[in-house]
Design an enzyme around this catalytic site. Structure first.
Site: not given
Length: 364
Positions: A37, A325, A328
């Protein structure tokens, strides 16, 4: 004397007509991105049942059009910033492309949120591309490139391309550190490390057989200090044992890359060690223009997913925060990380285009 001046004038005129030989321009690289991600540019958007998606507000709020793109941050990933520094567009996500499109000749992003080195990592996300899956899709891409430009040109393209690889965080956070999952029950930490390194070795050798020569492996950051792990401590501090796991993993990957450089023909791999870079960002945010590094800009529930949901409350100034978040970094933090990684002379040796590159401005 007059004849001397005439002769000198003719000589100068002839010299002026000699073409100046400019220094050879550094070719702009084709970039192939593999990862999780931290690098996903929208591949998981194309999986209808994936639980690892970010195609909703407020993701992408600081990207070019302010809309979500599938990137797990408010703006750019490190891969986006690197591509811009090298003067090329960000490679599009594989899942968004038609293999008939000539765009495959310019590079592809295979990264997938939830992905790991191990195929079983992130299984509870339902749909994602493991590193093995990503390599298989690269193999299909190369087959298409070969059909388009021929075998010799295809081999040359791959040999001269830049391969950016960054995986491993999910193998810990969404696998080994989850006590109810099989790998956590089956392996000791040393056995798990052995499994990761042996698997990664075979994967990097597989990439080499497919033509990869210039490879940068993005090491793990101090995951024990990210917001999703801090909430597990009583005082909100870092989880020391998780950071210990990360340092051991990074050390072994660095040794693996040194071995591959020695044993594989015509390969140039580098380990991009971002552990201390990110740790300094966390411990000394003000040095880099940040104010807050212990919690995320997006007010998230770190006990349930930790993603920035549409009903989440955002911080007033996103550039003040290191983390977007629970997992990340923000666009601004990614810019700092990318800049420092590619100041590393070892990384710069991988590809000529990586040398003497300036950091690109934020898109907004």
């Amino acid at each position: 004397m007059a004849a001397l001046f005439v002769s000198l004038a003719i000589s100068l005129l002839l010299l002026a007509q000699i073409p100046t030989i400019a220094p050879a321009a550094v070719p702009k690289p084709v970039i192939f991105v593999f990862g999780d991600s931290l690098s996903d540019a929208g591949n998981n958007n194309h999986f209808p049942y994936s639980l690892a998606r970010s195609d909703f507000p407020w993701y992408g709020i600081d990207y070019y059009n302010g809309l979500p793109t599938g990137r797990f941050t408010n703006g750019r990933t490190i891969g986006d910033i690197i591509a811009a520094k090298l003067g090329v567009p960000s490679p599009p996500p594989f899942m968004s492309m038609s293999m008939n499109d000539d765009a495959v000749l310019g590079g592809v992003n295979y990264a997938s949120g939830g992905a790991g080195i191990l195929n079983e990592t992130g299984a509870y996300f339902v749909q994602k591309l493991s590193f093995d899956d990503q390599i298989s899709y690269f193999q299909k891409t190369k087959d298409v490139i070969t059909l388009k430009i021929g075998k010799k040109a295809s081999e040359k393209l791959c040999i001269e391309a830049l391969f950016l690889v960054g995986l491993g965080s999910n193998d810990y956070i969404n696998n080994f550190l989850q006590s109810d999952l099989d790998d956590a029950k089956k392996y000791t930490i040393t056995e798990f490390e052995d499994l990761l390194i042996n698997t990664l070795e075979s994967q990097l050798m597989r990439l080499h057989k497919l033509g990869a020569r210039k490879v940068v492996f993005h090491g793990l950051s101090p995951m024990g200090c990210i917001p999703s792990q801090r909430v597990k401590t009583k005082d909100g501090g870092c989880l020391g044992y998780v950071n210990d796991y990360v340092r051991r993993f990074n050390s072994r990957v660095k040794n693996l890359i040194a071995e591959l450089n020695s044993n594989l023909p015509a390969v140039q791999m580098a380990f991009a060690d971002c552990y201390n870079i990110v740790l300094d960002l966390i411990n000394n945010p003000q040095v880099y223009g940040f104010k807050i590094s212990h919690t995320s800009c997006c007010n998230v529930d770190s006990t349930i997913g930790g993603l920035c949901l549409p009903n989440s409350r955002l911080c007033n100034n996103r550039k003040d925060y290191v983390f977007w978040d629970a997992y990340h970094p923000t666009d601004a933090a990614n810019a700092v990380i990318a800049n420092q990684i590619f100041d590393d002379p070892d990384v710069g040796q991988v590809h000529p285009a990586l040398r003497n590159t300036a950091l690109s401005p934020s898109p907004r």
